[in-house]
Design an enzyme around this catalytic site. Sequence first.
Site, PDB file in Angstrom:
ATOM      1  CG  ASP A 132      -2.011  -0.964   1.242  1.00  0.00           C
ATOM      2  OD1 ASP A 132      -2.384  -1.427   0.154  1.00  0.00           O
ATOM      3  OD2 ASP A 132      -2.528  -1.276   2.325  1.00  0.00           O
ATOM      4  NE  ARG A 183      -4.204  -1.546  -4.504  1.00  0.00           N
ATOM      5  CZ  ARG A 183      -3.865  -1.865  -3.248  1.00  0.00           C
ATOM      6  NH1 ARG A 183      -3.478  -0.944  -2.391  1.00  0.00           N
ATOM      7  NH2 ARG A 183      -3.886  -3.118  -2.862  1.00  0.00           N
TER       8      ARG A 183
HETATM    9  C1  LIG Z   1      -8.557  -1.248  -3.920  1.00  0.00           C
HETATM   10  C2  LIG Z   1      -8.138   0.077  -3.387  1.00  0.00           C
HETATM   11  C3  LIG Z   1      -6.901   0.198  -2.790  1.00  0.00           C
HETATM   12  C4  LIG Z   1      -6.483   1.435  -2.307  1.00  0.00           C
HETATM   13  N1  LIG Z   1      -5.207   1.565  -1.807  1.00  0.00           N
HETATM   14  C5  LIG Z   1      -4.776   2.793  -1.447  1.00  0.00           C
HETATM   15  C6  LIG Z   1      -3.403   2.986  -1.075  1.00  0.00           C
HETATM   16  O1  LIG Z   1      -2.571   2.070  -1.054  1.00  0.00           O
HETATM   17  N2  LIG Z   1      -3.033   4.248  -0.703  1.00  0.00           N
HETATM   18  C7  LIG Z   1      -3.925   5.317  -0.715  1.00  0.00           C
HETATM   19  O2  LIG Z   1      -3.512   6.424  -0.401  1.00  0.00           O
HETATM   20  N3  LIG Z   1      -5.198   5.127  -1.065  1.00  0.00           N
HETATM   21  C8  LIG Z   1      -5.653   3.915  -1.433  1.00  0.00           C
HETATM   22  N4  LIG Z   1      -6.955   3.757  -1.809  1.00  0.00           N
HETATM   23  C9  LIG Z   1      -7.944   4.852  -1.559  1.00  0.00           C
HETATM   24  C10 LIG Z   1      -7.983   5.830  -2.710  1.00  0.00           C
HETATM   25  O3  LIG Z   1      -6.781   6.553  -2.767  1.00  0.00           O
HETATM   26  C11 LIG Z   1      -9.166   6.810  -2.564  1.00  0.00           C
HETATM   27  O4  LIG Z   1      -9.036   7.519  -1.374  1.00  0.00           O
HETATM   28  C12 LIG Z   1     -10.523   6.135  -2.576  1.00  0.00           C
HETATM   29  O5  LIG Z   1     -10.553   5.046  -3.438  1.00  0.00           O
HETATM   30  C13 LIG Z   1     -11.609   7.124  -3.043  1.00  0.00           C
HETATM   31  O6  LIG Z   1     -11.308   7.560  -4.337  1.00  0.00           O
HETATM   32  P1  LIG Z   1     -12.119   7.117  -5.650  1.00  0.00           P
HETATM   33  O7  LIG Z   1     -11.113   6.840  -6.710  1.00  0.00           O
HETATM   34  O8  LIG Z   1     -13.038   6.025  -5.370  1.00  0.00           O
HETATM   35  O9  LIG Z   1     -12.846   8.431  -6.134  1.00  0.00           O
HETATM   36  P2  LIG Z   1     -13.821   9.415  -5.369  1.00  0.00           P
HETATM   37  O10 LIG Z   1     -14.001  10.557  -6.298  1.00  0.00           O
HETATM   38  O11 LIG Z   1     -13.367   9.707  -3.999  1.00  0.00           O
HETATM   39  O12 LIG Z   1     -15.166   8.584  -5.279  1.00  0.00           O
HETATM   40  C14 LIG Z   1     -15.967   8.261  -6.391  1.00  0.00           C
HETATM   41  C15 LIG Z   1     -17.315   7.820  -5.857  1.00  0.00           C
HETATM   42  O13 LIG Z   1     -17.163   6.592  -5.141  1.00  0.00           O
HETATM   43  C16 LIG Z   1     -17.899   6.592  -3.941  1.00  0.00           C
HETATM   44  N5  LIG Z   1     -16.980   6.481  -2.792  1.00  0.00           N
HETATM   45  C17 LIG Z   1     -15.647   6.694  -2.780  1.00  0.00           C
HETATM   46  N6  LIG Z   1     -15.120   6.457  -1.556  1.00  0.00           N
HETATM   47  C18 LIG Z   1     -16.159   6.079  -0.797  1.00  0.00           C
HETATM   48  C19 LIG Z   1     -16.288   5.699   0.560  1.00  0.00           C
HETATM   49  N7  LIG Z   1     -15.237   5.660   1.390  1.00  0.00           N
HETATM   50  N8  LIG Z   1     -17.511   5.384   1.025  1.00  0.00           N
HETATM   51  C20 LIG Z   1     -18.603   5.404   0.219  1.00  0.00           C
HETATM   52  N9  LIG Z   1     -18.543   5.760  -1.083  1.00  0.00           N
HETATM   53  C21 LIG Z   1     -17.348   6.098  -1.589  1.00  0.00           C
HETATM   54  C22 LIG Z   1     -18.691   7.867  -3.925  1.00  0.00           C
HETATM   55  O14 LIG Z   1     -19.951   7.601  -4.517  1.00  0.00           O
HETATM   56  C23 LIG Z   1     -17.902   8.791  -4.818  1.00  0.00           C
HETATM   57  O15 LIG Z   1     -18.708   9.737  -5.420  1.00  0.00           O
HETATM   58  C24 LIG Z   1      -7.375   2.562  -2.364  1.00  0.00           C
HETATM   59  C25 LIG Z   1      -8.605   2.423  -2.990  1.00  0.00           C
HETATM   60  C26 LIG Z   1      -8.995   1.216  -3.514  1.00  0.00           C
HETATM   61  C27 LIG Z   1     -10.299   1.135  -4.222  1.00  0.00           C
END
Ligand SMILES: Cc1cc2nc3c(=O)[nH]c(=O)nc-3n(C[C@H](O)[C@H](O)[C@H](O)COP(=O)(O)OP(=O)(O)OC[C@H]3O[C@@H](n4cnc5c(N)ncnc54)[C@H](O)[C@@H]3O)c2cc1C
Length: 306
Positions: A132, A183
Amino acid sequence: MSVLRTLLIRAGDSRVLQRQVTSRTLNRRIAKRFVAGETLDDGLAVTRRLVAQGKTVTLDYLGESVTDAAEARAAAKACLEALDRIGAERLPAGLSVKPTQMGLKVSAELCAELLSEVAAASGRVGQHLTLDMEGSDVTEATVALVERLRGAGHADVGCAVQSYLRRTWADIERLSEAGASLRLCKGAYAEPESVAYQSRGEVDIAYAEAATYLLQHGTYPRIATHDDVLIEHVKRTARRLGKGPDDFEFQMLYGVRVSLQDALVADGWRLRVYVPFGHEWYPYFMRRLAERPANLLFFLRALRDT
Ligand SMILES: Cc1cc2nc3c(=O)[nH]c(=O)nc-3n(C[C@H](O)[C@H](O)[C@H](O)COP(=O)(O)OP(=O)(O)OC[C@H]3O[C@@H](n4cnc5c(N)ncnc54)[C@H](O)[C@@H]3O)c2cc1C
């Protein structure tokens, strides 16, 4: 970045709040929306259910920023036990590990040694290991760890890269040239303007550009987002480049946009779910609250209704 988001992420770093929040049974029940449970058995039960739905899994034994070597060794032992069980049950599930959970802030050598044991076990069961990506204070060390592990023969090791960081484009080129499977996510920590884009628009543009690069030049990209616009961009770009569902995977978090997860699987795309388990769920849970204000309302309503 909104003030509320920054406050929630900072609250996630507080040990005092952690003790208060995690000691209440009710809070543990609420956290279950995003966390499989506190034990490996909980994580494996959720994994089996997701696998039966046509998804794959990356398991995360929760924990980060450990401050002594014994804690780091205990976390590595828990990861090895998880890999043993994954291997015994032949589950399509790898591990995601945080370098600071393996003692990166205690000793870089200890961290490399423990990660090397975990990477070897992960290789033996034929699964990919993802580091991560955490705060920007450890980005360079994390990228260097991936290079070091791969250099030592652990070929199926990669890491997350965060589109909000200004340096990420260079990291993607550097690690893709070395053949690492990455990722791509937006980034979940509170970072200053000097190192990270602050506006949603800039973060999303950087994400789209990075996804296009990875589909074109990367090794088996892992597209981690719940963002409809970016998911459509990735599907369109893949089709234009002649890439099919076997050439990359989507990744999403356990408990987030489950109907979108199901729809991707029904359409024939590969989807891996990030499934956290363990006692140390508080900072992870706070980052999930920070990502979406509606989650905070859900949490506060559940507290009020008891
Ligand atoms: C498999 C995976 C691994 C990850 N690993 C890391 C990592 O190693 N380091 C790191 O910094 N971040 C990590 N993240 C988190 C990532 O950086 C984002 O903070 C998170 O995924 C929200 O961003 P988004 O791309 O979904 O877009 P966003 O614009 O935040 O969300 C798009 C839509 O998804 C929905 N959504 C998003 N998050 C949520 C939530 N928490 N609860 C409910 N609905 C939500 C909402 O409807 C939103 O409108 C990871 C995410 C995923 C999916």
